[in-house]
Design a protein around this motif. Sequence first.
Motif, short mmCIF file in Angstrom:
data_model
loop_
_atom_site.label_atom_id
_atom_site.label_comp_id
_atom_site.label_asym_id
_atom_site.label_seq_id
_atom_site.Cartn_x
_atom_site.Cartn_y
_atom_site.Cartn_z
N GLY A 44 -9.76 3.65 -5.60
CA GLY A 44 -10.53 4.25 -6.86
C GLY A 44 -10.40 5.70 -7.13
O GLY A 44 -10.55 5.82 -8.34
N ALA A 48 -8.96 6.66 -10.87
CA ALA A 48 -10.03 7.53 -11.73
C ALA A 48 -9.06 8.54 -12.00
O ALA A 48 -9.14 9.29 -13.35
N ALA A 69 -17.24 13.07 -9.97
CA ALA A 69 -16.44 11.80 -10.51
C ALA A 69 -15.52 11.26 -9.29
O ALA A 69 -15.24 10.26 -9.17
N SER A 73 -16.17 7.63 -7.79
CA SER A 73 -14.81 6.66 -8.05
C SER A 73 -14.54 6.18 -6.51
O SER A 73 -14.31 4.99 -6.46
N CYS A 74 -14.78 7.19 -5.50
CA CYS A 74 -14.37 6.50 -4.16
C CYS A 74 -15.64 5.67 -3.63
O CYS A 74 -15.10 4.59 -3.13
N GLY A 77 -14.78 2.41 -5.68
CA GLY A 77 -13.56 1.67 -5.07
C GLY A 77 -13.86 1.03 -3.53
O GLY A 77 -13.32 0.10 -3.18
N SER A 89 -5.29 -0.36 -12.12
CA SER A 89 -5.27 0.67 -12.91
C SER A 89 -3.86 0.82 -13.59
O SER A 89 -2.85 0.27 -13.17
#
Length: 91
Positions: A44, A48, A69, A73-74, A77, A89
């Motif tokens: 993640g 990101a 952010a 994202s962590c 993910g 991604s």
Amino acid sequence: MGDPRVPLQYDRIDPEGLAWLQKVGDVISDSEGIVGVATGCIAGLGAASETGIIQAAGVFGGGIGAVGAAVGSCAVGGAMGYAGMDIISYG
């Protein structure tokens, strides 16, 4: 006839029988979930970063926005990794 206490003595030695094997399976299952969360968090963060989400949050929100952010994202993910999903991604 045999001694009627022998089964009771055996029950005291191993009252659960082979139930401990289920506990081993539970530990293995839990460790797979932990690995899924850890690898999902890393994926993640990578996704990101590659797509510019962390950089954009840093521009608009400063350091706090970038950290938020990254944490978000962590978390996303990690949840996806725990659920066994793939994180794709493009970068």
